[in-house]
Design an enzyme around this catalytic site. Structure first.
Site, mmCIF file in Angstrom:
data_model
loop_
_atom_site.group_PDB
_atom_site.id
_atom_site.type_symbol
_atom_site.label_atom_id
_atom_site.label_comp_id
_atom_site.label_asym_id
_atom_site.label_seq_id
_atom_site.Cartn_x
_atom_site.Cartn_y
_atom_site.Cartn_z
ATOM 1 N N ARG A 183 52.134 25.318 28.766
ATOM 2 C CA ARG A 183 51.916 26.726 29.527
ATOM 3 C C ARG A 183 50.462 26.405 29.196
ATOM 4 O O ARG A 183 49.447 26.781 29.612
ATOM 5 C CB ARG A 183 52.770 27.701 29.271
ATOM 6 N N SER A 220 51.076 37.791 31.010
ATOM 7 C CA SER A 220 50.412 36.660 30.003
ATOM 8 C C SER A 220 49.632 36.179 29.348
ATOM 9 O O SER A 220 48.922 35.939 30.389
ATOM 10 C CB SER A 220 52.240 36.303 29.095
ATOM 11 N N ASP A 252 44.106 21.390 44.260
ATOM 12 C CA ASP A 252 43.065 20.831 45.513
ATOM 13 C C ASP A 252 42.839 22.076 46.292
ATOM 14 O O ASP A 252 41.256 22.143 46.777
ATOM 15 C CB ASP A 252 43.453 19.001 46.572
ATOM 16 N N TYR A 296 56.544 40.222 30.880
ATOM 17 C CA TYR A 296 55.255 40.606 31.804
ATOM 18 C C TYR A 296 55.835 42.348 32.261
ATOM 19 O O TYR A 296 55.052 43.173 33.230
ATOM 20 C CB TYR A 296 56.686 39.345 32.679
ATOM 21 N N ASN A 328 47.707 34.256 41.090
ATOM 22 C CA ASN A 328 48.709 33.833 39.629
ATOM 23 C C ASN A 328 49.797 33.114 39.953
ATOM 24 O O ASN A 328 50.854 33.470 41.021
ATOM 25 C CB ASN A 328 49.430 35.470 39.154
ATOM 26 N N GLU A 371 41.830 33.223 38.630
ATOM 27 C CA GLU A 371 42.524 32.978 37.938
ATOM 28 C C GLU A 371 43.930 34.415 37.464
ATOM 29 O O GLU A 371 42.650 35.134 36.188
ATOM 30 C CB GLU A 371 43.214 31.974 37.392
ATOM 31 N N PRO A 428 55.689 31.058 42.307
ATOM 32 C CA PRO A 428 56.983 31.748 42.368
ATOM 33 C C PRO A 428 58.147 32.574 40.595
ATOM 34 O O PRO A 428 57.200 32.607 39.621
ATOM 35 C CB PRO A 428 57.589 30.130 41.363
ATOM 36 N N ARG A 445 51.413 31.129 24.351
ATOM 37 C CA ARG A 445 52.640 30.758 24.519
ATOM 38 C C ARG A 445 53.581 29.283 24.005
ATOM 39 O O ARG A 445 52.646 28.190 23.266
ATOM 40 C CB ARG A 445 52.965 31.195 26.150
ATOM 41 N N ARG A 473 62.436 40.507 34.697
ATOM 42 C CA ARG A 473 61.962 38.991 34.496
ATOM 43 C C ARG A 473 62.151 39.546 33.188
ATOM 44 O O ARG A 473 60.129 39.466 32.879
ATOM 45 C CB ARG A 473 61.303 38.350 35.320
ATOM 46 N N HIS A 501 50.507 24.665 36.356
ATOM 47 C CA HIS A 501 50.774 24.331 34.915
ATOM 48 C C HIS A 501 50.797 22.240 35.391
ATOM 49 O O HIS A 501 51.323 22.195 34.524
ATOM 50 C CB HIS A 501 51.456 24.422 33.822
ATOM 51 N N HIS A 558 46.730 36.039 34.913
ATOM 52 C CA HIS A 558 48.137 35.543 34.109
ATOM 53 C C HIS A 558 48.422 36.834 33.966
ATOM 54 O O HIS A 558 47.630 38.294 32.799
ATOM 55 C CB HIS A 558 48.031 34.608 33.542
HETATM 56 C C1 DQA Z 1 52.604 33.590 34.393
HETATM 57 C C2 DQA Z 1 52.505 32.465 33.239
HETATM 58 C C3 DQA Z 1 53.193 31.760 33.528
HETATM 59 O O1 DQA Z 1 53.009 30.634 32.559
HETATM 60 C C4 DQA Z 1 54.240 31.457 33.839
HETATM 61 O O2 DQA Z 1 55.062 30.175 34.547
HETATM 62 C C5 DQA Z 1 54.962 32.679 35.336
HETATM 63 C C6 DQA Z 1 53.727 33.854 34.777
HETATM 64 C C7 DQA Z 1 51.384 34.659 33.592
HETATM 65 O O3 DQA Z 1 51.758 35.965 34.685
HETATM 66 O O4 DQA Z 1 51.663 35.206 32.369
HETATM 67 O O5 DQA Z 1 55.562 32.849 35.847
HETATM 68 O O6 DQA Z 1 51.905 32.999 36.241
#
Ligand code: DQA
Length: 280
Positions: A246, A237, A222, A158, A209, A233, A145, A242, A153, A215, A235
């Site tokens: 998170r 950031s 699952d 980001y 991502n 995984e 999302p 943070r 954003r 979180h 991200h």
């Molecule tokens: C994120 C980090 C998440 O905590 C956040 O909710 C995001 C983006 C990142 O790519 O840094 O929407 O996954």
């Protein structure tokens, strides 16, 4: 082994490598504090610090933050996925700091990816990985999302590239590495679950991502657990630096490795790491 491979990659980038090892927790802090002006970036594997609770952590954190505030890249690496072993978080780096990346779970490649990330930051150029001409494997890159808003954003967190820019970049890396990249985004948790399930039969690997669902979502945990393929995984950031909410991830314990805090360049780097995971 790690030293030799790191040196070889640094040579490709024209980066001068100073590879050090010590069992003395405070020595790392001393190196970092005393010599911070002398290097352009740091890759640190803080084994032991994650468990230490006394003075060395404070000194280490202070030294790392000084470097990050000098705007030099700092990347924490671990050979294993530390979240498989119940690690709570990356304690030493957890407080507010500058720009810090996090890569774990890729063995030696955790180091090599960190060198690549620093090379990109320092804008040095290198010869890329070998092409795999005869083989094409499908890889899913799944985005959760609000990532559709990338570019507008919170650009200070980001970045300014859009999701379309990242999709294009990933397609290019895919061509270089013999990967057919299926790049998707959704704001809906169930749709992510459907895609992770779909990937079991059609993809050789998944990069996810999961954004905010990272979180909160047991369902995504699952689904990933049910998918036996290599999983990363990702991200943009570093969530560990943070807000407290998170700092827990339902995704971390069920993936092979994690790439975080390297900005949008983490997408291409993850794809390189995925190509290596699939090949290994
Ligand atoms: C994120 C980090 C998440 O905590 C956040 O909710 C995001 C983006 C990142 O790519 O840094 O929407 O996954």
């Amino acid at each position: 082994m790690i030293r030799d491979a790191s040196r070889a990659l640094c040579e490709q980038f024209g980066i001068q490598l100073d590879f050090r090892h010590t069992e003395d927790l405070d020595k790392v802090s001393q190196w970092l504090a005393r010599e911070s002006q002398e290097f352009d970036g740091v890759i640190v594997n803080p084994v032991g610090y994650s468990r230490a609770t006394t003075v060395p952590i404070e000194n280490y954190r202070a030294a790392i933050q000084t470097i990050a505030h000098l705007n030099k890249p700092v990347i924490e690496v671990h050979i294993n996925n530390i979240f498989h072993h119940g690690a709570e978080s990356t304690q030493p780096l957890r407080e507010d700091g500058g720009d810090m990346g996090f890569i774990c779970g890729f063995g030696l490649n955790s180091y090599l990816a960190a060198i690549r990330a620093i090379g990109l930051r320092l804008q040095v150029h290198h010869r890329d990985h070998n092409r795999r001409i005869n083989k094409v494997d499908k890889v899913f890159i799944l985005n959760g999302p609000n990532l559709n808003l990338l570019g507008r954003r919170e650009p200070e967190i980001y970045g300014r590239l859009t999701l379309e820019d990242l999709a294009r970049r990933c397609a290019e890396v895919g061509v270089q590495r013999g990967l057919d990249v299926e790049f998707r985004q959704t704001n809906h948790e169930g749709e992510l679950v459907d895609w992770i399930q779909e990937a079991i039969d059609v993809a050789k690997g998944i990069i996810v991502n999961a954004a905010a669902y990272t979180h909160t979502s047991v369902a995504i945990h699952d689904a990933l657990r049910a998918n036996p393929r290599p999983k990363i995984e990702l991200h943009i950031s570093n969530p560990h630096l943070r807000e407290a909410f998170r700092q827990f991830s339902y995704v971390s314990p069920v993936v092979d490795g994690i790439v975080a805090g390297l900005g949008t360049s983490g997408y291409a780097l993850s794809l390189q790491l995925m190509a290596d995971l699939i090949d290994s």
